[in-house]
Design an enzyme around this catalytic site. Structure first.
Site, PDB file in Angstrom:
ATOM      1  N   ALA A  12       0.808  -1.236   0.000  1.00 27.00           N
ATOM      2  CA  ALA A  12       0.000   0.000   0.000  1.00 27.00           C
ATOM      3  C   ALA A  12       0.837   1.279   0.000  1.00 27.00           C
ATOM      4  O   ALA A  12       0.312   2.357  -0.263  1.00 27.00           O
ATOM      5  CB  ALA A  12      -0.957  -0.009   1.197  1.00 27.00           C
ATOM      6  N   ALA A  13       2.128   1.153   0.274  1.00 25.92           N
ATOM      7  CA  ALA A  13       2.994   2.339   0.225  1.00 25.92           C
ATOM      8  C   ALA A  13       3.624   2.513  -1.156  1.00 25.92           C
ATOM      9  O   ALA A  13       4.349   3.478  -1.385  1.00 25.92           O
ATOM     10  CB  ALA A  13       4.101   2.222   1.279  1.00 25.92           C
ATOM     11  N   GLN A  15       3.923   2.431  -5.602  1.00 26.45           N
ATOM     12  CA  GLN A  15       3.482   3.266  -6.722  1.00 26.45           C
ATOM     13  C   GLN A  15       2.087   2.958  -7.232  1.00 26.45           C
ATOM     14  O   GLN A  15       1.290   3.850  -7.457  1.00 26.45           O
ATOM     15  CB  GLN A  15       4.432   2.992  -7.886  1.00 26.45           C
ATOM     16  CG  GLN A  15       5.548   3.955  -8.045  1.00 26.45           C
ATOM     17  CD  GLN A  15       5.794   4.133  -9.533  1.00 26.45           C
ATOM     18  OE1 GLN A  15       5.357   5.119 -10.105  1.00 26.45           O
ATOM     19  NE2 GLN A  15       6.438   3.185 -10.150  1.00 26.45           N
ATOM     20  N   ASP A  42       1.646  -3.227   4.408  1.00 26.92           N
ATOM     21  CA  ASP A  42       2.966  -3.185   3.778  1.00 26.92           C
ATOM     22  C   ASP A  42       3.988  -3.759   4.754  1.00 26.92           C
ATOM     23  O   ASP A  42       3.641  -4.093   5.894  1.00 26.92           O
ATOM     24  CB  ASP A  42       3.338  -1.759   3.324  1.00 26.92           C
ATOM     25  CG  ASP A  42       4.136  -1.788   2.006  1.00 26.92           C
ATOM     26  OD1 ASP A  42       5.108  -2.573   1.940  1.00 26.92           O
ATOM     27  OD2 ASP A  42       3.792  -1.065   1.062  1.00 26.92           O
ATOM     28  N   ARG A  98      15.457 -16.506 -11.483  1.00 27.20           N
ATOM     29  CA  ARG A  98      14.004 -16.695 -11.463  1.00 27.20           C
ATOM     30  C   ARG A  98      13.559 -17.466 -10.229  1.00 27.20           C
ATOM     31  O   ARG A  98      12.545 -17.161  -9.620  1.00 27.20           O
ATOM     32  CB  ARG A  98      13.593 -17.423 -12.752  1.00 27.20           C
ATOM     33  CG  ARG A  98      12.108 -17.382 -13.015  1.00 27.20           C
ATOM     34  CD  ARG A  98      11.864 -17.511 -14.516  1.00 27.20           C
ATOM     35  NE  ARG A  98      10.541 -18.025 -14.766  1.00 27.20           N
ATOM     36  CZ  ARG A  98      10.262 -19.325 -14.810  1.00 27.20           C
ATOM     37  NH1 ARG A  98      11.205 -20.213 -14.627  1.00 27.20           N
ATOM     38  NH2 ARG A  98       9.038 -19.727 -15.043  1.00 27.20           N
ATOM     39  N   VAL A 129      -2.262  -8.644  -8.247  1.00 30.12           N
ATOM     40  CA  VAL A 129      -1.670  -7.730  -9.228  1.00 30.12           C
ATOM     41  C   VAL A 129      -0.157  -7.939  -9.285  1.00 30.12           C
ATOM     42  O   VAL A 129       0.459  -7.885 -10.344  1.00 30.12           O
ATOM     43  CB  VAL A 129      -1.995  -6.259  -8.861  1.00 30.12           C
ATOM     44  CG1 VAL A 129      -1.318  -5.271  -9.809  1.00 30.12           C
ATOM     45  CG2 VAL A 129      -3.511  -6.037  -8.835  1.00 30.12           C
ATOM     46  N   ASN A 131       3.448  -9.339  -9.597  1.00 28.07           N
ATOM     47  CA  ASN A 131       3.971 -10.398 -10.477  1.00 28.07           C
ATOM     48  C   ASN A 131       4.941 -11.352  -9.785  1.00 28.07           C
ATOM     49  O   ASN A 131       5.581 -10.961  -8.824  1.00 28.07           O
ATOM     50  CB  ASN A 131       4.663  -9.748 -11.682  1.00 28.07           C
ATOM     51  CG  ASN A 131       3.644  -9.165 -12.634  1.00 28.07           C
ATOM     52  OD1 ASN A 131       2.627  -9.775 -12.909  1.00 28.07           O
ATOM     53  ND2 ASN A 131       3.904  -7.961 -13.121  1.00 28.07           N
ATOM     54  N   ASP A 159      -3.604  -5.855 -19.744  1.00 28.29           N
ATOM     55  CA  ASP A 159      -3.282  -6.313 -21.103  1.00 28.29           C
ATOM     56  C   ASP A 159      -4.491  -6.140 -22.023  1.00 28.29           C
ATOM     57  O   ASP A 159      -4.355  -5.736 -23.174  1.00 28.29           O
ATOM     58  CB  ASP A 159      -2.838  -7.783 -21.063  1.00 28.29           C
ATOM     59  CG  ASP A 159      -1.737  -8.001 -20.044  1.00 28.29           C
ATOM     60  OD1 ASP A 159      -0.701  -7.336 -20.159  1.00 28.29           O
ATOM     61  OD2 ASP A 159      -1.922  -8.808 -19.116  1.00 28.29           O
ATOM     62  N   ARG A 162      -4.792  -2.492 -22.817  1.00 29.94           N
ATOM     63  CA  ARG A 162      -3.745  -2.119 -23.776  1.00 29.94           C
ATOM     64  C   ARG A 162      -4.133  -2.552 -25.196  1.00 29.94           C
ATOM     65  O   ARG A 162      -3.979  -1.786 -26.149  1.00 29.94           O
ATOM     66  CB  ARG A 162      -2.422  -2.786 -23.384  1.00 29.94           C
ATOM     67  CG  ARG A 162      -1.743  -2.155 -22.183  1.00 29.94           C
ATOM     68  CD  ARG A 162      -0.623  -3.031 -21.645  1.00 29.94           C
ATOM     69  NE  ARG A 162       0.186  -2.314 -20.656  1.00 29.94           N
ATOM     70  CZ  ARG A 162       1.046  -2.896 -19.832  1.00 29.94           C
ATOM     71  NH1 ARG A 162       1.208  -4.210 -19.861  1.00 29.94           N
ATOM     72  NH2 ARG A 162       1.752  -2.177 -18.979  1.00 29.94           N
ATOM     73  N   HIS A 187       0.083 -13.395 -17.516  1.00 27.87           N
ATOM     74  CA  HIS A 187       0.382 -11.960 -17.571  1.00 27.87           C
ATOM     75  C   HIS A 187       1.901 -11.839 -17.718  1.00 27.87           C
ATOM     76  O   HIS A 187       2.631 -11.565 -16.774  1.00 27.87           O
ATOM     77  CB  HIS A 187      -0.112 -11.257 -16.307  1.00 27.87           C
ATOM     78  CG  HIS A 187       0.288  -9.806 -16.262  1.00 27.87           C
ATOM     79  ND1 HIS A 187      -0.084  -8.912 -17.236  1.00 27.87           N
ATOM     80  CD2 HIS A 187       1.047  -9.103 -15.375  1.00 27.87           C
ATOM     81  CE1 HIS A 187       0.421  -7.719 -16.949  1.00 27.87           C
ATOM     82  NE2 HIS A 187       1.116  -7.813 -15.826  1.00 27.87           N
TER      83      HIS A 187
END
Length: 332
Positions: A12-13, A15, A42, A98, A129, A131, A159, A162, A187
């Site tokens: 929540a802090a 961007q 957070d 990865r 949201v 990733n 997506d 977009r 995504h």
């Protein structure tokens, strides 16, 4: 007035949350008459920044916001929660393997899944949201077994938005004139933006997107590549990731989940596969869905040609590999 809806936002802090919180607070998502309690989560080192975000939310003086809780404890954040935007995740850093990224995210989504399982409402609607969103949603669901799997989704609406915007721009129409663009799969850069079933309104007449564009080569190559690589293009230009558009897409996703889709229109959401379109059961895969009474259902019976089949299978293969690697980290 209705009871306040308890809405969790993690990371929540950060961007994305900075744009997201304002839209949620002023009624864009849950409606202009729905009071809200914002539960902001957070990590401990970000609490001072988060307190600054709380000050700003207070200073907006938005009538719908009845209470704001800022915490670094998932059990406090998820207590009796109705909806959750899982924005916080470990981003991939330079030189990071990865498997290290997956390990870090398994740890985050395991803890948050367990907290939701223990204290959230069983009807909670969750969008991931952060990733890798599809796999993070699967992991969270695994650690929250008492919450139905259908209540976990991940965001591919960015997506879809977009892709819709690219077609609208190409045809010189407004974004609202383009409907039923589909995002299949992950995504990630293997996602498949598909306009074979999409329509566009041109001068009051509804035609298919392929008919309107009249350029198969563009739709199979440049269009797909532009949508797949749009996030990287934004980072290159802005030196920061897509925050405003990601927040808008998360709001669109949750709004449609609460209020439903219209008529024959559908939207793209990452949902748990039931085997539809030959996709392995249990994968969090982006499908076209219709929504009624806060319940999504995968649109069935769409014609899938050979080109689409190959693209859909390629993104499913990437998701399978990602999920298996994450599940191995769960056992480790």
């Amino acid at each position: 007035m209705a009871e306040p809806l308890k809405v969790v936002v993690t990371g929540a802090a950060g961007q994305i949350a900075y744009s997201l919180l304002f839209s949620v607070a002023k009624g864009d998502v849950f409606g202009p008459d729905q009071p809200l309690e914002l539960l902001l989560l957070d990590i401990t080192p970000m609490m001072e920044v988060l307190n600054g975000v709380v000050m700003e939310l207070m200073d907006c003086a938005i009538p719908l916001v009845k209470n704001i809780v800022a915490t670094d404890d998932p059990k406090v954040a998820f207590k009796d929660a109705d909806a959750a935007f899982m924005v916080g995740a470990m981003p991939r850093k330079e030189g990071m393997e990865r498997k290290d990224l997956l390990k870090a995210n398994v740890r985050i989504f395991k803890a948050q899944g367990q907290a939701a399982d223990q204290v959230a409402k069983k009807s909670i609607k969750i969008i991931v949201v952060g990733n890798p969103a599809n796999t993070n949603a699967c992991i969270m669901s695994k650690y929250a077994p008492s919450i139905p799997k259908a209540n976990f989704t991940c965001m591919t609406r960015l997506d879809q938005n977009r892709a819709q915007a690219q077609i609208a721009s190409k045809l010189g129409v407004s974004n609202g004139d383009v409907t039923n663009v589909i995002i299949w799969g992950n995504h990630s850069s293997t996602q498949f933006p598909d306009v074979a079933h999409a329509s566009v309104n041109i001068n009051g007449k509804k035609v298919t997107v392929p008919e309107a564009v009249k350029n198969d080569n563009y739709l199979k190559n440049e269009f797909i590549k532009t949508v797949q690589q749009r996030g990287a293009a934004v980072i290159k230009a802005r030196k920061l990731s897509s925050a405003m558009s990601a927040a808008k897409a998360a709001c669109d996703h949750m709004h449609d989940w609460f209020f439903g889709t219209k008529g024959n229109d559908f939207v793209s959401m990452g949902v748990i596969s039931d085997g539809s379109y030959g996709i392995r059961e249990g994968l969090m895969y982006s499908y076209p869905v219709r929504i009624k009474n806060k319940t999504w259902s995968i649109v069935q019976g769409l014609d899938i040609n050979q080109f689409a089949r190959e693209k859909m299978d390629a993104t499913a293969a990437e998701l399978t590999e990602e999920l298996e690697a994450a599940l191995a980290e769960c056992e480790a």
